[in-house]
Design an enzyme around this catalytic site. Structure first.
Site, PDB file in Angstrom:
ATOM      1  CD  GLU A  56      68.887   6.418  46.165  1.00 46.86           C
ATOM      2  OE1 GLU A  56      68.523   7.000  45.117  1.00 46.86           O
ATOM      3  OE2 GLU A  56      68.873   5.193  46.278  1.00 46.86           O
ATOM      4  CG  ASP A  67      66.004   9.823  36.881  1.00 50.46           C
ATOM      5  OD1 ASP A  67      65.683   8.939  37.702  1.00 50.46           O
ATOM      6  OD2 ASP A  67      67.011  10.541  37.004  1.00 50.46           O
ATOM      7  CE1 TYR A 180      68.649   1.209  42.228  1.00 47.17           C
ATOM      8  CE2 TYR A 180      69.511   3.030  43.521  1.00 47.17           C
ATOM      9  CZ  TYR A 180      68.523   2.490  42.726  1.00 47.17           C
ATOM     10  OH  TYR A 180      67.409   3.241  42.428  1.00 47.17           O
TER      11      TYR A 180
END
Lengths: 270, 394
Positions: A56, A67, A180
């Site tokens: 990725e 994040d 995911y």
């Protein structure tokens, strides 16, 4: 290469091959342009050699709200270097000449939207990208990106979370690549342990789909990987690798440390 | 049960991580139920009245009107609310909603600190755990409000990432919410964020406009010609604008921060200079570069220092229902001093932007026109900032 190979997405091919060998995928993340784009290209090759199955590439963004601090800093560093999307596309195009490893963009929606959704998806496909992950684009908003990705033959990787429950059915519907599975509530970043009941969570996801399932967020060590690997088809590691990149004193040390770490994880997955 | 729309034209939506989607769906369901529950609304109105001191006056600014020599100027005195700004209206609504949903922990972002103080206040009264996210730059320039929040029992996180201002505080609050979504209620302070927040905040702020509309009808027997309010995220403006939406003869004017001047690039004038993008879960107008990177913004007022704007404002602009203008730091400071000296009212620097535009507009209007300025907050928190300016002598 036969004709099936030409039409089959590299991500699907990778999971098919791993499944045949009874192995789990190692999916590694790095932020493109951190510390610079040449390093990113070298890291892709080095991680592939060390055993990564899918890579990725994070497209740096000013406000990466999914994040944690490590990837926030990597993103800021790349942006301070003046990295543009076109530079990343060019880097991928040249890397694609030398490796068939599946490559996925991790990109925030505003980057795609502002670039032009079709332009982004088409260029990504043209340079050799196989999938796109958009962490801030839930089911309700994904329609246009989803359809265009299908049209250009790349996968918009569906994300599910431990809080998704009945939503999983619609999230995985018609989706491609792999699911995911976000390991825990929260943002990316290394953790000492994962609180979620992974077994129950992965069984829940499996009730809705036969697609390969990869677990990501917070996985930082070979020990954690060995605890998780039996419940999934792949493991995603990001912040742990980005930390190694940031700590290295020079490029050789960076490549060596990342390579050693990727090998140590791969060993657990074999 | 009626559903509330998730978009205002092309603006709005829900651009957030999957982790919080079920929480947003649950929030929308509970909010819909709550606002149609007479007991809930009665309790909300009770706290507005008994705790915050509503209704706030619509004050005829006689001295200012005489000095400017044009239209009659009325001030909607949101600065007289408990905690000193309109922010408490929304906080009381959302805290009651949090309690109804069984959440014991609330978090909030804050820019100028007014929303943080209001949230800390509500949390103290209802016995909830409270954590506030505030950019490190704002922690510095709004020190008084940091002390107030801590006094009220809240934990204040200084956010170091990005530009250390309101935008980054929102990012950090969203990250915390994603992490503790199951026990935490995120009290968003403006008409921003993913659906249903812009609608929730508007519904809990529209009391400003409902009161102002009734008050002006009582005092003047007619509707105003202009309603002026400052716009950062836009909650005080949407609160006063929305009840006038169908009164087409009433001109609505939102005033953004032009900072050091639009030509300098150091401003927060999203409406004037922004383009369509996605930030903090919403599609809206945004100050961003050609790659969608959000640009640093500047305003002397921490509450207007925001690169986005509420999606409903972007929609009002698009359909022409409201006009958006910008005034500079300097003009806002002049208005801050002017209102203090003329009326004995020290406005928040945010509200001073609305006053500054009124100072320009009112002298050009005939005496039979009526202007309402939303005085969204009091200026005590800004006295130190203003006193430190070389052009102001105190």
């Amino acid at each position: 290469m036969n004709s099936i190979d030409l039409t089959m997405n590299r991500i699907d091919k990778a999971f098919n091959n791993l499944r045949k060998r009874g192995q789990k995928a190692l999916i590694t993340y790095i932020t493109a342009g951190n510390p610079n784009l040449e390093a990113t290209a070298d890291l892709i090759i080095e991680m592939e050699k060390a055993g990564a199955d899918i890579i990725e590439l994070g497209i740096p963004y000013s406000d990466p709200l999914a994040d944690g601090p490590v990837i926030q800093r990597a993103s800021a560093r790349a942006l301070n270097n003046g990295i543009k999307i076109a530079d990343i596309m060019n880097m991928v195009r040249s890397v694609r000449q030398v490796t068939p490893i599946p490559l996925i963009y991790l990109v925030y929606y505003n980057s795609v939207f502002k670039y032009g959704i079709e332009r982004f998806v088409k260029e990504a496909h043209d340079v050799g990208i196989d999938g796109i992950i958009v962490p801030d684009l839930p089911l309700e908003e994904r329609g246009e990106v989803f359809d265009l990705s299908k049209q250009y033959g790349i996968h918009l990787i569906p994300l599910v979370a431990p809080t998704s429950h009945e939503r999983i059915a619609r999230i995985v519907e018609n989706a491609g690549g792999f699911v995911y599975c976000v390991s825990t509530t929260g943002v990316t970043g290394e953790r000492d342990e994962i609180q979620t009941n992974i077994k129950g969570y992965m069984e829940e996801v499996s009730r809705y789909t036969d697609m390969p399932k990869a677990i990501g967020f917070g996985i930082s060590s070979p020990d954690m990987v060995s605890q998780l690997k039996d419940y999934c088809d792949g493991i995603i590691m990001g912040s742990a690798i980005v930390s190694l990149i940031d700590k290295a004193a020079n490029k050789d040390e960076m490549l060596e440390n990342v390579s050693r770490f990727v090998k140590s994880i791969k060993q657990v997955l074999q | 049960m009626k559903n509330i729309p998730g978009r205002f034209g092309i603006f709005g939506g829900q651009y957030v991580p999957e982790t919080v989607m079920n929480a947003l769906i649950e929030l929308e369901r509970e909010f819909n139920a709550a606002i149609q529950d007479e007991d809930f609304m009665e309790e909300y109105r009770y706290y507005l009245r008994e705790y915050s001191g509503r209704p706030t006056p619509l004050y005829f600014a006689r001295n200012l009107t005489e000095k400017l020599g044009g239209a009659k100027v009325y001030l909607k005195r949101e600065d007289l609310n408990h905690t000193g700004a309109h922010k408490i209206n929304n906080v009381l609504g959302q805290i009651l909603l949090a309690r109804r949903m069984g959440k014991r922990r609330v978090i909030a972002e804050t820019g100028a600190g007014q929303h943080g103080v209001a949230t800390a206040t509500g949390a103290a009264m209802f016995g909830m755990e409270c954590e506030i996210f505030m950019g490190k730059e704002d922690v510095r320039r709004q020190a008084l409000n940091v002390f107030r929040m801590r006094l009220l029992g809240a934990k204040v996180h200084s956010v170091e990432s990005g530009t250390g201002t309101l935008k980054d505080a929102v990012n950090e609050a969203i990250r915390d919410w994603v992490t503790r979504v199951e026990d935490t209620f995120y009290v968003i302070g403006s008409v921003v964020g993913p659906h249903p927040y812009p609608t929730i905040v508007r519904e809990f702020q529209k009391v400003i406009g409902e009161e102002a509309r009734a008050q002006i009808l009582e005092k003047e027997g007619r509707l105003p010609d202009y309603v002026i309010a400052c716009v950062g995220g836009g909650s005080n403006a949407m609160g006063i604008f929305h009840p006038f939406y169908h009164d087409k003869e009433v001109k609505l004017i939102g005033v953004e921060a032009a900072g050091l001047g639009l030509e300098t690039g150091k401003h927060a004038a999203t409406m004037a200079m922004g383009s369509v993008g996605v930030l903090h879960g919403m599609k809206t107008l945004l100050l961003q570069d050609s790659e969608g990177q959000v640009m640093p913004v500047h305003s002397i007022s921490a509450g207007l220092d925001y690169p986005g704007v509420g999606p409903e404002h972007a929609y009002y602009k698009e359909i022409g229902r409201a006009e958006y203008v910008a005034v500079t730091d300097r003009e806002a400071v002049e208005a801050f001093v002017e209102l203090s000296r003329t009326e004995g009212i020290i406005p928040a620097l945010e509200s001073a932007h609305a006053v500054a535009y009124a100072l320009k507009l009112v002298p050009q209007l005939p005496k039979d026109k009526i202007v309402i300025v939303n005085l969204s907050g009091r200026g005590d928190k800004d006295v130190e900032t203003v006193a430190s300016l070389p052009e102001v002598e105190l």
